[in-house]
Design an enzyme around this catalytic site. Structure first.
Site, PDB file in Angstrom:
ATOM      1  N   LYS A  55       0.855  -1.271  -0.010  1.00 43.31           N
ATOM      2  CA  LYS A  55       0.036  -0.065   0.119  1.00 43.31           C
ATOM      3  C   LYS A  55       0.795   1.291  -0.063  1.00 43.31           C
ATOM      4  O   LYS A  55       0.400   2.140  -0.783  1.00 43.31           O
ATOM      5  CB  LYS A  55      -1.059  -0.119   1.114  1.00 43.31           C
ATOM      6  CG  LYS A  55      -1.826  -1.046   1.241  1.00 43.31           C
ATOM      7  CD  LYS A  55      -2.615  -1.308   2.315  1.00 43.31           C
ATOM      8  CE  LYS A  55      -3.849  -2.233   2.264  1.00 43.31           C
ATOM      9  NZ  LYS A  55      -4.595  -2.767   3.467  1.00 43.31           N
ATOM     10  N   GLN A  99      -4.687  -1.098   9.755  1.00 36.85           N
ATOM     11  CA  GLN A  99      -4.438  -2.311   9.054  1.00 36.85           C
ATOM     12  C   GLN A  99      -5.027  -3.463  10.163  1.00 36.85           C
ATOM     13  O   GLN A  99      -4.594  -3.264  11.123  1.00 36.85           O
ATOM     14  CB  GLN A  99      -3.043  -2.564   8.750  1.00 36.85           C
ATOM     15  CG  GLN A  99      -2.813  -4.206   8.084  1.00 36.85           C
ATOM     16  CD  GLN A  99      -3.369  -4.274   6.745  1.00 36.85           C
ATOM     17  OE1 GLN A  99      -3.297  -3.358   5.948  1.00 36.85           O
ATOM     18  NE2 GLN A  99      -3.967  -5.387   6.563  1.00 36.85           N
ATOM     19  N   ASP A 122     -10.825   3.055   3.834  1.00 37.04           N
ATOM     20  CA  ASP A 122     -11.183   1.575   4.033  1.00 37.04           C
ATOM     21  C   ASP A 122     -12.784   1.394   3.659  1.00 37.04           C
ATOM     22  O   ASP A 122     -13.374   0.149   3.409  1.00 37.04           O
ATOM     23  CB  ASP A 122     -10.764   0.874   5.303  1.00 37.04           C
ATOM     24  CG  ASP A 122      -9.461   0.024   5.198  1.00 37.04           C
ATOM     25  OD1 ASP A 122      -9.056  -0.366   4.073  1.00 37.04           O
ATOM     26  OD2 ASP A 122      -8.875  -0.193   6.108  1.00 37.04           O
TER      27      ASP A 122
END
Length: 303
Positions: A55, A99, A122
């Site tokens: 990422k 994460q 997200d």
């Protein structure tokens, strides 16, 4: 023997990243702002480390201001919440990603719900979930894996999915439910199936579009697939291959690929299908978040 069109997620993701890089440059050249993405990782989970590295690398390639916060596994919940709050207030950061999974002593929902909805790249915050479910996709930040899956479906079938029958196998908040919401908004007739669905093979067999996101290696068999159907395999499972040596393994999806490819019209491989799209759509969400926070008009949708 493979007869289906193989949907190349790597190639589609590369085209998305090129567009995002162009939009990022436009923000810098015309508005003096570099899209800012902060990634927070707690602990040393090897898979999470790989995901975060990918990422961050992609964000930098797209011209973003990219920040990584790597915290020890024993970091307290209160310290993590304080970091998230500081990122909420940082005007140089337009997107925040924590994460998952987090260590067991930290309440994931408390952390995710603290992220400002407008920075929740997200798409997991209840406000973004609610907007998507209510049909307000253009106001939400949409979860990256379902968004990427929809791009791949449209690459295979075209942009008009109206009237298609879709089955989503899996009911998670991260993939299954938002995928169903997206397909409903494309005027598909949608069924969410799962491990307790009766006559699951027959349910799947009725679908023009099958999205497998159940987390079970090769659960969806070839004879479950309607001839000509489009199959999107979200699963990433590592299975042992003792014939290749002790400790060896390989990646497989939730679909028995070779079997399904003999029936499907189009199918995503694992790896190289949905995975690259997830990261590409994270970048797309970050640019969208930056534009909104700057009060700029929405850019042309990626999907």
């Amino acid at each position: 023997m493979t007869t289906a069109q193989v949907i190349d997620g790597k190639a589609v993701a590369e085209s998305v990243r090129e567009e995002i890089t162009r939009r990022s440059k436009d923000l810098l050249d015309n508005h003096g702002t570099r899209p800012g993405l902060a990634v927070v990782i707690v602990g040393e989970d090897p898979a999470s480390q790989v995901y975060v590295r990918n990422k961050q690398k992609t964000a930098e390639a797209c011209g973003f201001h990219s920040v990584k916060h790597a915290l020890a596994a024993e970091t307290s919940e209160s310290d993590l919440l304080a970091l998230v709050q500081s990122l909420n207030e940082d005007k140089a950061i337009h997107g925040i990603l924590v994460q998952l999974p987090l260590p067991g002593h930290i309440d994931e929902s408390k952390v995710l719900n603290l992220i400002k909805p407008e920075k929740d790249v997200d798409g997991f915050h209840p406000i973004n979930v609610g907007l998507l479910t209510a049909g307000e996709r253009s106001s939400a930040l949409v979860p990256c894996t379902p968004a990427g899956s929809l791009v791949l479906i449209k690459r295979a079938l075209g942009t008009d999915l109206s009237g298609k029958t879709a089955v989503v196998v899996g009911r998670s908040n991260i993939v299954g439910k938002p995928m169903a919401s997206l397909l409903l908004q494309e005027s598909c007739t949608v069924t969410i199936a799962h491990s307790r669905t009766k006559d699951l093979p027959d349910v799947v067999r009725a679908a023009d579009i099958v999205v497998a996101a159940v987390g079970r290696p090769e659960m969806v068999r070839g004879d479950w697939i309607k001839p000509g159907a489009t199959v999107i395999d979200v699963g990433i499972n590592r299975v042992p291959t003792p014939e290749k040596g002790e400790g060896k393994s390989r990646l497989v999806g939730d679909v028995a690929y070779e079997e399904a490819a003999a029936h499907a019209g189009a199918i995503t491989p694992v790896p190289g299908g949905v995975g690259p799209m997830t990261i590409a759509m994270l970048m797309a969400n970050t640019v969208t978040a930056a534009r909104r926070q700057l009060g700029l008009p929405e850019a042309e949708p990626i999907f």
